[in-house]
Design a protein around this motif. Sequence first.
Motif, PDB file in Angstrom:
ATOM      1  N   TYR A 448      49.715  61.847 -15.675  1.00 34.93           N
ATOM      2  CA  TYR A 448      50.969  62.097 -16.395  1.00 34.93           C
ATOM      3  C   TYR A 448      50.807  61.654 -17.840  1.00 34.93           C
ATOM      4  CZ  TYR A 448      55.723  61.045 -18.063  1.00 34.93           C
ATOM      5  OH  TYR A 448      56.877  60.966 -18.806  1.00 34.93           O
ATOM      6  N   VAL A 449      51.374  62.440 -18.747  1.00 33.76           N
ATOM      7  CA  VAL A 449      51.344  62.091 -20.173  1.00 33.76           C
ATOM      8  C   VAL A 449      52.709  62.395 -20.785  1.00 33.76           C
ATOM      9  CG1 VAL A 449      50.448  62.815 -22.428  1.00 33.76           C
ATOM     10  CG2 VAL A 449      48.868  62.321 -20.572  1.00 33.76           C
ATOM     11  N   ASP A 450      53.187  61.474 -21.617  1.00 36.06           N
ATOM     12  CA  ASP A 450      54.409  61.734 -22.377  1.00 36.06           C
ATOM     13  C   ASP A 450      54.080  61.739 -23.867  1.00 36.06           C
ATOM     14  OD1 ASP A 450      54.347  59.109 -23.431  1.00 36.06           O
ATOM     15  OD2 ASP A 450      55.587  58.336 -21.806  1.00 36.06           O
ATOM     16  N   HIS A 451      55.106  61.971 -24.660  1.00 32.89           N
ATOM     17  CA  HIS A 451      54.954  61.977 -26.113  1.00 32.89           C
ATOM     18  C   HIS A 451      56.116  61.204 -26.719  1.00 32.89           C
ATOM     19  CE1 HIS A 451      51.947  65.095 -27.809  1.00 32.89           C
ATOM     20  NE2 HIS A 451      51.727  63.910 -28.323  1.00 32.89           N
ATOM     21  N   LYS A 452      56.309  59.983 -26.245  1.00 31.95           N
ATOM     22  CA  LYS A 452      57.517  59.236 -26.563  1.00 31.95           C
ATOM     23  C   LYS A 452      57.644  58.833 -28.027  1.00 31.95           C
ATOM     24  CE  LYS A 452      59.467  59.420 -22.609  1.00 31.95           C
ATOM     25  NZ  LYS A 452      60.612  60.336 -22.469  1.00 31.95           N
ATOM     26  N   ARG A 453      56.573  58.915 -28.777  1.00 32.75           N
ATOM     27  CA  ARG A 453      56.698  58.540 -30.191  1.00 32.75           C
ATOM     28  C   ARG A 453      57.204  59.693 -31.061  1.00 32.75           C
ATOM     29  NH1 ARG A 453      51.025  55.352 -30.660  1.00 32.75           N
ATOM     30  NH2 ARG A 453      50.546  56.866 -29.030  1.00 32.75           N
ATOM     31  N   LEU A 454      57.366  60.859 -30.451  1.00 36.02           N
ATOM     32  CA  LEU A 454      58.000  61.976 -31.159  1.00 36.02           C
ATOM     33  C   LEU A 454      59.520  61.800 -31.123  1.00 36.02           C
ATOM     34  CD1 LEU A 454      56.013  65.068 -29.825  1.00 36.02           C
ATOM     35  CD2 LEU A 454      55.931  64.139 -32.139  1.00 36.02           C
ATOM     36  N   PRO A 455      60.245  62.484 -31.999  1.00 33.31           N
ATOM     37  CA  PRO A 455      61.713  62.441 -31.909  1.00 33.31           C
ATOM     38  C   PRO A 455      62.162  62.934 -30.538  1.00 33.31           C
ATOM     39  CG  PRO A 455      61.016  63.457 -33.971  1.00 33.31           C
ATOM     40  CD  PRO A 455      59.781  63.296 -33.142  1.00 33.31           C
ATOM     41  N   SER A 456      63.145  62.264 -29.939  1.00 26.96           N
ATOM     42  CA  SER A 456      63.632  62.725 -28.638  1.00 26.96           C
ATOM     43  C   SER A 456      64.226  64.117 -28.804  1.00 26.96           C
ATOM     44  CB  SER A 456      64.689  61.771 -28.090  1.00 26.96           C
ATOM     45  OG  SER A 456      65.880  61.856 -28.828  1.00 26.96           O
ATOM     46  N   GLY A 457      63.943  64.978 -27.850  1.00 31.70           N
ATOM     47  CA  GLY A 457      64.390  66.365 -27.952  1.00 31.70           C
ATOM     48  C   GLY A 457      63.292  67.297 -28.403  1.00 31.70           C
ATOM     49  N   THR A 458      62.169  66.728 -28.896  1.00 35.51           N
ATOM     50  CA  THR A 458      61.032  67.552 -29.317  1.00 35.51           C
ATOM     51  C   THR A 458      59.822  67.330 -28.416  1.00 35.51           C
ATOM     52  OG1 THR A 458      60.032  65.908 -30.811  1.00 35.51           O
ATOM     53  CG2 THR A 458      61.794  67.283 -31.710  1.00 35.51           C
ATOM     54  N   GLU A 459      59.887  66.276 -27.593  1.00 35.84           N
ATOM     55  CA  GLU A 459      58.720  65.919 -26.790  1.00 35.84           C
ATOM     56  C   GLU A 459      58.765  66.584 -25.418  1.00 35.84           C
ATOM     57  OE1 GLU A 459      61.546  62.673 -25.321  1.00 35.84           O
ATOM     58  OE2 GLU A 459      61.391  64.225 -26.857  1.00 35.84           O
ATOM     59  N   THR A 460      57.615  66.630 -24.768  1.00 39.68           N
ATOM     60  CA  THR A 460      57.530  67.179 -23.416  1.00 39.68           C
ATOM     61  C   THR A 460      56.795  66.185 -22.524  1.00 39.68           C
ATOM     62  OG1 THR A 460      55.518  68.334 -24.066  1.00 39.68           O
ATOM     63  CG2 THR A 460      57.556  69.606 -24.065  1.00 39.68           C
ATOM     64  N   GLU A 461      56.765  66.487 -21.235  1.00 37.26           N
ATOM     65  CA  GLU A 461      56.025  65.682 -20.269  1.00 37.26           C
ATOM     66  C   GLU A 461      55.022  66.583 -19.561  1.00 37.26           C
ATOM     67  OE1 GLU A 461      58.905  62.416 -18.408  1.00 37.26           O
ATOM     68  OE2 GLU A 461      59.660  64.455 -18.173  1.00 37.26           O
ATOM     69  N   ILE A 462      53.816  66.069 -19.386  1.00 34.52           N
ATOM     70  CA  ILE A 462      52.764  66.837 -18.735  1.00 34.52           C
ATOM     71  C   ILE A 462      52.416  66.163 -17.409  1.00 34.52           C
ATOM     72  CG2 ILE A 462      50.544  67.974 -19.078  1.00 34.52           C
ATOM     73  CD1 ILE A 462      52.551  68.442 -21.381  1.00 34.52           C
ATOM     74  N   PHE A 463      52.424  66.935 -16.338  1.00 32.60           N
ATOM     75  CA  PHE A 463      52.104  66.428 -15.006  1.00 32.60           C
ATOM     76  C   PHE A 463      50.918  67.187 -14.425  1.00 32.60           C
ATOM     77  CE2 PHE A 463      56.612  65.656 -15.509  1.00 32.60           C
ATOM     78  CZ  PHE A 463      56.865  64.463 -14.855  1.00 32.60           C
ATOM     79  N   ASP A 464      50.016  66.470 -13.797  1.00 41.50           N
ATOM     80  CA  ASP A 464      49.112  67.140 -12.872  1.00 41.50           C
ATOM     81  C   ASP A 464      49.975  67.547 -11.676  1.00 41.50           C
ATOM     82  OD1 ASP A 464      47.255  67.485 -10.600  1.00 41.50           O
ATOM     83  OD2 ASP A 464      45.740  66.801 -12.022  1.00 41.50           O
ATOM     84  N   LYS A 465      49.837  68.772 -11.231  1.00 42.15           N
ATOM     85  CA  LYS A 465      50.690  69.268 -10.147  1.00 42.15           C
ATOM     86  C   LYS A 465      50.588  68.396  -8.899  1.00 42.15           C
ATOM     87  CE  LYS A 465      51.750  73.633  -7.766  1.00 42.15           C
ATOM     88  NZ  LYS A 465      51.310  75.049  -7.615  1.00 42.15           N
ATOM     89  N   GLU A 466      49.401  67.840  -8.646  1.00 47.16           N
ATOM     90  CA  GLU A 466      49.219  66.987  -7.469  1.00 47.16           C
ATOM     91  C   GLU A 466      50.064  65.717  -7.565  1.00 47.16           C
ATOM     92  OE1 GLU A 466      47.590  67.750  -4.646  1.00 47.16           O
ATOM     93  OE2 GLU A 466      47.401  69.723  -5.607  1.00 47.16           O
ATOM     94  N   THR A 467      50.343  65.275  -8.773  1.00 44.89           N
ATOM     95  CA  THR A 467      51.196  64.101  -8.961  1.00 44.89           C
ATOM     96  C   THR A 467      52.622  64.402  -8.522  1.00 44.89           C
ATOM     97  OG1 THR A 467      49.834  63.344 -10.806  1.00 44.89           O
ATOM     98  CG2 THR A 467      52.061  62.451 -10.669  1.00 44.89           C
ATOM     99  N   LEU A 468      53.106  65.582  -8.878  1.00 44.59           N
ATOM    100  CA  LEU A 468      54.444  65.988  -8.439  1.00 44.59           C
ATOM    101  C   LEU A 468      54.509  66.077  -6.916  1.00 44.59           C
ATOM    102  CD1 LEU A 468      55.259  68.779 -11.051  1.00 44.59           C
ATOM    103  CD2 LEU A 468      56.125  66.439 -11.011  1.00 44.59           C
ATOM    104  N   LYS A 469      53.450  66.601  -6.316  1.00 45.09           N
ATOM    105  CA  LYS A 469      53.419  66.708  -4.854  1.00 45.09           C
ATOM    106  C   LYS A 469      53.424  65.326  -4.202  1.00 45.09           C
ATOM    107  CE  LYS A 469      50.940  71.139  -4.520  1.00 45.09           C
ATOM    108  NZ  LYS A 469      49.663  71.773  -4.080  1.00 45.09           N
ATOM    109  N   LEU A 470      52.699  64.389  -4.809  1.00 43.63           N
ATOM    110  CA  LEU A 470      52.643  63.038  -4.249  1.00 43.63           C
ATOM    111  C   LEU A 470      54.019  62.375  -4.296  1.00 43.63           C
ATOM    112  CD1 LEU A 470      50.810  60.777  -3.108  1.00 43.63           C
ATOM    113  CD2 LEU A 470      50.600  59.930  -5.442  1.00 43.63           C
ATOM    114  N   ILE A 471      54.726  62.528  -5.404  1.00 43.84           N
ATOM    115  CA  ILE A 471      56.076  61.967  -5.505  1.00 43.84           C
ATOM    116  C   ILE A 471      56.974  62.594  -4.442  1.00 43.84           C
ATOM    117  CG2 ILE A 471      58.134  61.775  -6.957  1.00 43.84           C
ATOM    118  CD1 ILE A 471      56.252  61.740  -9.393  1.00 43.84           C
ATOM    119  N   TYR A 472      56.843  63.898  -4.272  1.00 40.14           N
ATOM    120  CA  TYR A 472      57.675  64.600  -3.283  1.00 40.14           C
ATOM    121  C   TYR A 472      57.376  64.118  -1.862  1.00 40.14           C
ATOM    122  CZ  TYR A 472      59.856  68.370  -0.648  1.00 40.14           C
ATOM    123  OH  TYR A 472      60.631  69.075   0.231  1.00 40.14           O
ATOM    124  N   ASP A 473      56.101  63.908  -1.564  1.00 37.11           N
ATOM    125  CA  ASP A 473      55.701  63.516  -0.210  1.00 37.11           C
ATOM    126  C   ASP A 473      56.012  62.055   0.108  1.00 37.11           C
ATOM    127  OD1 ASP A 473      54.738  66.034   0.344  1.00 37.11           O
ATOM    128  OD2 ASP A 473      52.664  65.560  -0.193  1.00 37.11           O
TER     129      ASP A 473
END
Length: 578
Positions: A448-473
């Motif tokens: 997982y990667v964020d971009h928190k030092r950018l202005p809020s509203g301009t940043e995105t979050e990047i997930f490895d899809k397997e990470t999302l699956k792990l949270i779900y499981d």
Amino acid sequence: MPEIIAEIANAHQGNPNTAIKLAKAAKISGAHSVKFQIYFADDLLTKKHSRYIHFKNQSFSQKQWGKIIKSTKKLNIKVYCDILGIKAFNFIKKLNIDGYKIHTSDISNLKLIKQVSKEGKKIFLSCGGVKLTEIYNAIKSIDLSKNKVVLLHGFQSYPTRIMDTNLWRINKLKKEFKDLVEYGFQDHIAGSDKKNLYVSLIALGFGIKYIEKHITFDRKKKGIDYYSSLEPKEFQSFVKIILENFKSLYGKTDDFPEQEKNYRKQTKKMMILNKSKRKGQLVYDKDVEFKREETLCKEPLDLNYIKNKRLRYNLNKGSILRKIDFEFSTIVVVVARTQSKRLHKKALIKIGNETLIEHLFKRIKKANKNIIFCTTKNKSDDILERISKKNKVPVFRGSEKNVLKRILDGLKKYKNNIVIRVTGDDILVDPSYMDLATEYLLENNLDYVDHKRLPSGTETEIFDKETLKLIYDTGKDLNDTEYLTNYITDNKLYFKIGSAPVEEKHRSNLRLTIDNKLDLQNVTKFILEMGKKNKLHSYNLDDIINFYSKNKIKKKKFKNNPNIFKFNTELELNKKIK
């Protein structure tokens, strides 16, 4: 840090000056608080009781107690009192002490407990020799919104044998009453026993926050409660050892401390090719080995990741393998609904000739990104589906509460393994930084990667899809996955996470997310200005920073509500193993 309470009880032997001196000794010894026992013989027992005369002679007058309490409070130490009856309580409440203890003998005295509950103070409930149903009834009689309740495990047996301490019962208390209350230990092990310290140390491991220990000036004089008491120098040593060892139990619980991060970095082995491989080839277990290597790559690659993935380019023997070396594909998942809690139907609000959600779609599509829109099955979101189709954005409709399920169900027919999550609140997302964050995740083998030092509203979050699956499981409760970030940031011990670098000129605390009317006003001005400059969907961070350096943002004061973002983000890996 545990609060250590010096229990003075009756060690004063009926002398008010001794009581004050003991309080001073407790303060010097490092105790955080002292506790006295307030009682009047006719309030404590019947006149026929064999110990009535003893307690009558031992108890202080109200005037004497007033002097003791006032003198102790001047020491800048917390003062608690056992209140052994209504008369004792009605008197002592006038002196504004820090909290009350309900003795075992009064645990069923709900009349007293209800009176104490009105004070809005800390209430200790002694659990020694008390049935769980009695504790339950006592807690039910207390207004928990006004009072902090502490259950104290332990009993006095003059002294209590180590074998009778039964610390495991603390677990039983915690199972029954959970976080409704806090927990502590009344240590009544013999003060002369060299092992007396160990029991309190072990009790720390059960998550207690309070330790109560008797104090006396001289055990050899065999005064009241001398059995389980420590002398001042012993008490000082007791406090020091307890607090020092407490550090080994707690500290940073949601992530590694810096020293442990350094240890991980120095000792982890990286996955390295043991033979050269060509572009398009698969990499098998037999093609790799694990060795320590000094590298800028932040994390080792998991062996499971390389399965059925082909190389993007030629790699020489000895190359450290990274996610970016293998074929990958990204997809932007936009999440929005009309029934937003704070700014109703904000996705449909128009700036100029287009709705907020249309602006977001067009901005992402202009950057040639694969995109899918995930909204709910609610009829009110039919209009969002129509807008999505009009803009040729694939749409998936699913669960309203379980947003993660909605996302994963929407991704089932896509083979993309890197997911870029964008919410409908953040219409100013920057595609170039989106690419940089994706690259940062892949180069460093992150989940997982964020971009928190950018202005809020301009940043995105990047997930490895397997990470999302792990949270779900493994998630215990997925109904708050609208706030998916918390399932990562609250669980740093589970995931390899990072924050992508941001150019100095783009680092900002600007609030450009759209969550209320004032946010909308701030963003609207910028969008309209970009339209005038023919950059309606192609502006970048330079444009944003330049505009807001000349146009100040109006800020809304938010009320501090500690309960507003309390979620159950707990994960259970054992669910995945099963």
